[in-house]
Design an enzyme around this catalytic site. Sequence first.
Site, PDB file in Angstrom:
ATOM      1  CG  ASN A  40      -1.875   1.113   1.279  1.00  0.00           C
ATOM      2  OD1 ASN A  40      -1.797   2.039   0.459  1.00  0.00           O
ATOM      3  ND2 ASN A  40      -2.795   1.070   2.222  1.00  0.00           N
ATOM      4  NE  ARG A 125      -6.192   1.608  -0.340  1.00  0.00           N
ATOM      5  CZ  ARG A 125      -6.270   2.740   0.314  1.00  0.00           C
ATOM      6  NH1 ARG A 125      -5.210   3.216   0.931  1.00  0.00           N
ATOM      7  NH2 ARG A 125      -7.397   3.407   0.369  1.00  0.00           N
ATOM      8  CG  HIS A 214     -13.088   3.381   2.676  1.00  0.00           C
ATOM      9  ND1 HIS A 214     -13.852   4.341   3.315  1.00  0.00           N
ATOM     10  CD2 HIS A 214     -11.799   3.693   2.942  1.00  0.00           C
ATOM     11  CE1 HIS A 214     -13.049   5.193   3.940  1.00  0.00           C
ATOM     12  NE2 HIS A 214     -11.793   4.833   3.706  1.00  0.00           N
ATOM     13  NE  ARG A 275     -10.523  12.520   3.489  1.00  0.00           N
ATOM     14  CZ  ARG A 275     -10.443  11.212   3.256  1.00  0.00           C
ATOM     15  NH1 ARG A 275     -11.462  10.559   2.764  1.00  0.00           N
ATOM     16  NH2 ARG A 275      -9.333  10.567   3.509  1.00  0.00           N
ATOM     17  CD  GLU A 418      -9.080  -1.131   3.886  1.00  0.00           C
ATOM     18  OE1 GLU A 418      -8.746  -0.776   5.029  1.00  0.00           O
ATOM     19  OE2 GLU A 418      -9.295  -0.331   2.963  1.00  0.00           O
TER      20      GLU A 418
END
Length: 438
Positions: A40, A125, A214, A275, A418
Amino acid sequence: MTAHPSPTPALPDELRSTPRTSETSAAGAGTAPTRVLVLNSGSSSLKYQLLDMRDDSRLAQGIVERIGEETSRLVHTPLQGGGGAKRETTGPIADHAAALKAVAGELTADGLGLDSPELAAIGHRVVHGGLRFTQPTVIDDEVLAEIERLVPVAPLHNPANLIGIRTAMALRPDLPQVAVFDTAFHTTMPEAAARYAIDVETADAHRIRRYGFHGTSHAYVSRETAKLLGKTPEEVNVIVLHLGNGASASAVAGGRCVDTSMGLTPLEGLVMGTRSGDVDPAVTFHLKRVAGMSTDEIDVLLNKKSGLVGLCGDNDMREIRRRIDEGDERAALAFDVYIHRLKKYIGAYYAVLGRVDAVVFTAGVGENAAPVREAAIAGLEELGLAVDADLNSVRSDEARIISPNYARVAVAVVPTDEELEIARQSHALVLALGSSNE
Ligand code: ADP
């Protein structure tokens, strides 16, 4: 290997023609290699895990941080056979190539070198796969070019992901390198959910639509939730609430995503650590025209200085809860805004799905913050939703149901993974390619 959504039946032609590598048989006659390295790659970091797909076990994991600085840091944790002591090195690591070489050195020290014939693939990823990549994909020059073409819609993420891929390809050019896209799970969204109601020509010319992110987590968690309920993914409708620093919700019907809260970028939807999530788009015009802010300043405001941090100065839910316990009103307001938005999405996705079998919480906040789960579900009894206070307060790494027996709809906590999902998808693809070439 455990159940998998199987990208195998619909392999695109270009994947079928990908030449089989010598690695497939290198592990010995009849034994396919079983390890997958998951990478990643961020703009200044490289996270990695090495997994063995025979039992989904982790052999090693780590992170290189502050790549390109004088104070780069590599933290490596050996995990095989009960694990070993964490090893930490600091000092300048100039770029991602140097970072991956340093990682390879650590793995070699554990007897897990990247030149091992046991390594089946490197799974990457990749944040944005646009509409083109609906499945994990073996990376070649054409795929690289397409990921590059998507940079304008993922300017922060895709360039960093590309650096990681190119570095790994240079290190092991003979090995299948698989891209697993954050957006892929959401490509099943119907047009009604994916389209913004703006001029169609303008939208299409600039590839403006709702992609969602996601996806690897939503795919994994929705499937694990079905397992927890003793059902197949096809049998259940699930609302997944991925609440980490970034946060998103998805409505998953029979294993397929039908709506998700993030859009063109990961800014839309839930209130997040930094955010804003949903705001009236006119807020941006207003900030420009009235407050005199530049586009870049507004970008930073909404992505980095909003959400929980904007509302109360902290983005860590543990700290916010601590402040609330001390009577801090701003922390309480931040928590209330966060929960209000979450509740609205639960209601919206309940309506989108029509019938819901489970609402599931995952990621840092979802897995750990019992007060968030309690507050988000409170008052939804008429929808068949309730949380049992005792079950909710249990701390555990296991997937678990936290609703009382009488509740019509299960409320669950399912830890996301993940890396495991990327490894599974990469390995399944490599196996499928191997067997289609036999
Ligand atoms: P990322 O989006 O960076 O992958 P994570 O899924 O790791 O984020 O979630 C990180 C967030 O999880 C932290 O910012 C914090 O708000 C929250 N968190 C982690 N542990 C706890 C805890 N024990 N209680 C409450 N919140 C927690």
